[in-house]
Design an enzyme around this catalytic site. Structure first.
Site, PDB file in Angstrom:
ATOM      1  CD  GLU B  49     -28.252   4.237 -45.698  1.00 23.48           C
ATOM      2  OE1 GLU B  49     -28.550   3.073 -45.407  1.00 23.48           O
ATOM      3  OE2 GLU B  49     -28.475   5.208 -44.954  1.00 23.48           O
ATOM      4  CG  ASP B  60     -32.630  12.170 -40.182  1.00 24.81           C
ATOM      5  OD1 ASP B  60     -32.078  11.067 -39.985  1.00 24.81           O
ATOM      6  OD2 ASP B  60     -33.047  12.535 -41.288  1.00 24.81           O
TER       7      ASP B  60
END
Lengths: 412, 263
Positions: B49, B60
Site C-alpha cells: 500500500e 489518519d
C-alpha cells in the site's frame, strides 16, 4: 440562465446532497452511517412542530430573537447614496449569529440521544456558542481550536472554559481552523457512539450545509418581515450583503430571497493583503478552484498538486481555505455575486461603524460593511441595502488596536 | 485479472495469508522511500500500500499525518508518486501496488487522466478514504472500467443493512478497519475481529484483509489467523520516522511478515 430552468433556487440540495456539482458526502465509511442517521433525524425534525416550537421558544427567550433590523441613518447620510439597513445579529446571546445554528443542532443531538458534543472553532464564536448551549443542557462539550487561534483569541478560550467546555489546542498540520476541523473529524470517527459533531458553518458532508443554512435562515426570514414593517408591504431589499468565511451568516440572509429575482445578492470574502499569486487571502471563490475537502466538493484554496493551502486574513473567523458548497453553486450559476475586501478596507469600515453608528462590529461583518461603503454611494436614495451585522467586535479590539498601532495594557 | 487477483489466487493455492505493508510515498524523501519500496517484496510483503500524501488526512493518526508532511516538505507530488510506481515496476512486475490516499489530489489531476497514468505506472488498485459508496460515480466505477481494483473499507459501523452497498462495487479485496478510529490507534482483539470477518465473508467471495492498530509480529499473526491477511502501516512508518536505515526498516517489516505468515 434560461427562464425555463427557473423553477426555484431553493429546492437544493438533491438527494445526494448536491447543489449542482457541489456538496456531496465525501467522508470515510466509518462516518457514513452517522451522517445518514443525522440526515434521517433532521428530515423528521424539519416537519415536526414540537422541534420548531422548542427552537422558537429558545430563539425568543434565550437568544433574544428577532434581532432588530436597524436603519443606519448616519452611515446612509455619510455615504450619500443607497439606504442602508443593518441586521443586528451581533445582539444575539453570545454576540454572533452562530448560536442560531448551534441551538438547532444541539436539540437534534438530544433527540438522537447523544451526550457528547464536539465542535471546531476559528475565532472562537462558534466554540463559545456551542459551549454555551451545552452548558444550558448539561452536555459534555469538546472544542477543537487551532493552536495559533488559541493564542490570539485568549478571551474566547477563557469564555469556553468558564462555560465548562474542554478546549483542545490543535497542533496537527499547521494548527489552523482547517486542522481543527480535521481533528474534530478524527474525534468523531473514534467516538461514534455517543458523540455529535456540531459544525459551525454551511460546509461539511450532507446534510450539514443544508441543515445549517435552514437554521440560519431565520435571519433572512426576519429581514423579509421587518423590512415590510418599516418600508411598506411588499417592499423587498434591493441588495443583500454579507461576509463569508464558510458562509453561514450569508446563507442565512440570502436563502429566503433566492427566488426573488429583483434582489441583488453579494457575498464578501476576505481578501487579506489582496487576492494575489502569493495567496495572502481567504477568497476561495475569487482566488480558488473546485476541489474536495471536509466532506464536500466546493471552491478551495489549493496548489497545483491539489494540496490545500492556508488562508490569510486579519479576521480569524474568515480564515478558512474553503466555502460552503451552496455558495460555490450560486457563484457558478450567477445567482449571487462574490467580491473580496482587503484587511485594510475592513479596518476602515470597522472604524466608520464605531464612529457613525455607535456599533463596534466584528472584523467579519466589517468586510461586508467595506463593500457597502464601495457601492452605496453609486446607488440611488431609493435603493435599499440590507447588510448582516453578524457579530460584535469585542473579541477583535486587541487585533484592531495592534493594526492601528495602539498599545492596550491588558495587565491588572 | 489484476496483479491483486493473481496474488490472492497464488496465496490461496499455497494456503498462505497475505501480509500487506503501508508506506507513505516520498517519506522521508523520494530516494529513501523508493529504496524501502523496492525492498518490501524481499521482506515478505505480499501487497504494497503506497500512501499518497495529502495536507488534510482526516482519517489518519499523527504517525501518518507526519509522514505525509515529511513527504510533502521533501517535494513529493502525485506525479512523483506515480513515478515511484513506474520505477518499482522496472524490477518487479508481480507484487501488487495499491495507492491509498484522499480524493482531492486525484480530482485535481482529473479522474480520466489519473486513471490512464496510474494504470501505465503499474498501480493495481486504489483505496480512497473519503469516497464512500454514495460517491461511486466519482472514481470507483471509472477505475473499475479502467482495469483498476477499487478497494473499499468496511468498518465496525458498517451494519448488515449497509454492508451489501459497501461490497457492491468493491474489487480486489475488502479492507476491514478493525476499530472505530484513526490509523495508529489501539489494536483490536482477534476475538472481536473474527465474527466481523465472518459477517463480511458471508456476503462476498472477496478476500478480507484486516488493518488498523496492528504493530507487532504476534498481533499480525493473531489478526491474520482470523482473516485472509492483515495490514501494518503506522508501526512501519514509525521506523522510517525514527530515521532507521533502510535495511533495519526492512528487517522490521520482515518480522511482521513472518508473523502474519506463521498462521
Amino acid at each position: 440562465m434560461a427562464n425555463d430552468l427557473f423553477n426555484s433556487f431553493m429546492t437544493g440540495p438533491d438527494e445526494k446532497g448536491r447543489f449542482g456539482d457541489f456538496g456531496g458526502r465525501f467522508v470515510s465509511e466509518t462516518l457514513m452511517p452517522l451522517i445518514l442517521s443525522l440526515e434521517e433525524e433532521y428530515e423528521k425534525a424539519k416537519t415536526d412542530e414540537d422541534f420548531w416550537a422548542e427552537m422558537n421558544d429558545l430563539w425568543t427567550h434565550y437568544v433574544g430573537r428577532p434581532s432588530p433590523l436597524y436603519y443606519a441613518n448616519r452611515l446612509t447620510e455619510h455615504l450619500g447614496g443607497a439606504k442602508i439597513y443593518l441586521k443586528r445579529d451581533e445582539l444575539n446571546h453570545t454576540g454572533a449569529h452562530k448560536i442560531n445554528n448551534v441551538l438547532g443542532q444541539i436539540i437534534l443531538a438530544r433527540r438522537m440521544g447523544k451526550t457528547r458534543i464536539i465542535a471546531e472553532t476559528g475565532a472562537g464564536q462558534h466554540g463559545v456558542a456551542t459551549a454555551t448551549v451545552c452548558a444550558k443542557f448539561g452536555l459534555k462539550c469538546v472544542v477543537y481550536m487551532g493552536a495559533h487561534d488559541v493564542e490570539r483569541q485568549a478571551p474566547n478560550v477563557f469564555r469556553m472554559r468558564l462555560l465548562g467546555a474542554e478546549v483542545i489546542a490543535v497542533t496537527s498540520g499547521r494548527g489552523t481552523l482547517k486542522d481543527a476541523m480535521n481533528d474534530a473529524l478524527r474525534d468523531w470517527v473514534t467516538n461514534v457512539h455517543d458523540t455529535f459533531y456540531c459544525i459551525g458553518t454551511v460546509a461539511g458532508p450532507h446534510p450539514y450545509p443544508a441543515m445549517v443554512r435552514d437554521f440560519q435562515s431565520i435571519i433572512g426570514k426576519e429581514v423579509r418581515e421587518q423590512l415590510q414593517e418599516q418600508e411598506g408591504e411588499g417592499r423587498l431589499p434591493d441588495t443583500l450583503i454579507a461576509a463569508i468565511g464558510g458562509g453561514s451568516n450569508a446563507m442565512g440572509l440570502f436563502f429566503p430571497f433566492l427566488d426573488d429575482p429583483s434582489v441583488n445578492i453579494i457575498g464578501v470574502e476576505a481578501g487579506g493583503k489582496g487576492v494575489n499569486a502569493k495567496m495572502e487571502h481567504c477568497a476561495s471563490l475569487t482566488g480558488g478552484r473546485p476541489g474536495v475537502l471536509h466532506g464536500n466538493r466546493t471552491y478551495l484554496l489549493q496548489d497545483d498538486d491539489g494540496q490545500i493551502l492556508e488562508g490569510f486574513s486579519i479576521s480569524a473567523g474568515l480564515d478558512y481555505p474553503g466555502i460552503g458548497p451552496e455558495h460555490s453553486w450560486l457563484h457558478e450559476i450567477g445567482r449571487a455575486q462574490y467580491v473580496a475586501i482587503t484587511d485594510k478596507e475592513a479596518l476602515e469600515a470597522f472604524q466608520l461603524s464605531c464612529a457613525l453608528e455607535g456599533i463596534i462590529p466584528a472584523l467579519e461583518p466589517s468586510h461586508a460593511l467595506a463593500h457597502v461603503m464601495k457601492i452605496a454611494p453609486t446607488l440611488p436614495a431609493d435603493h435599499i441595502i440590507v447588510m448582516n451585522m453578524c457579530g460584535r467586535g469585542d473579541k477583535d479590539i486587541f487585533t484592531v488596536a495592534k493594526h492601528l498601532g495602539v498599545e492596550i495594557n491588558t495587565g491588572g | 485479472m489484476t496483479r491483486i487477483d493473481a496474488k490472492f489466487a497464488a496465496l490461496n493455492a499455497e494456503g498462505r495469508k497475505a501480509f500487506v505493508a503501508y508506506v507513505m510515498a516520498g517519506d522521508p524523501d523520494y530516494a529513501t522511500s523508493l529504496d524501502v519500496l523496492k525492498g518490501l517484496p524481499g521482506a515478505g510483503v505480499d501487497i504494497i500500500e503506497m500512501g499518497l500524501p495529502f495536507t488534510d488526512p482526516m482519517a489518519d493518526g499523527p504517525t501518518i499525518q507526519l509522514a505525509g508532511q515529511r513527504a510533502l516538505e521533501a517535494g513529493q507530488t502525485l506525479q512523483k508518486t506515480l513515478d515511484m510506481a513506474t520505477e518499482f515496476r522496472k524490477t518487479d512486475n508481480i507484487t501488487p501496488i495499491v495507492m491509498m490516499g484522499y480524493y482531492n489530489p486525484i480530482y485535481n489531476r482529473g479522474v480520466e487522466k489519473f486513471l490512464v497514468d496510474a494504470k501505465a505506472a503499474g498501480i493495481d488498485g486504489l483505496i480512497v478514504v473519503d469516497l464512500p459508496p454514495e460517491e461511486d460515480e466519482e472514481l470507483c466505477i471509472p477505475a473499475q472500467k479502467a482495469g483498476l481494483n477499487f478497494i473499499r473499507l468496511a468498518t465496525p459501523t458498517t451494519d448488515d443493512k449497509r454492508l451489501p452497498k459497501v461490497l457492491q462495487n468493491t474489487s480486489g479485496f475488502v479492507y476491514y478497519v478493525s476499530i472505530t478510529g484513526i490509523t495508529g490507534s489501539a489494536a483490536a482483539e482477534a476475538g472481536d475481529v473474527a465474527p466481523e470477518v465472518a459477517r463480511i465473508k458471508a456476503k462476498t467471495d472477496l478476500p478480507v484483509i484486516v488493518g488498523f492498530g496492528i504493530r507487532t509480529p504476534d498481533a499480525a499473526q493473531s489478526i491474520a489467523s482470523v482473516a485472509d491477511g492483515c495490514v501494518v502501516g503506522s508501526a512501519i512508518v514509525d521506523e522510517i520516522a525514527a530515521g532507521k536505515p533502510v535495511a533495519e526498516v526492512l528487517a522490521f517489516v520482515k518480522g511482521l511478515a513472518d508473523g502474519a505468515h506463521r498462521t
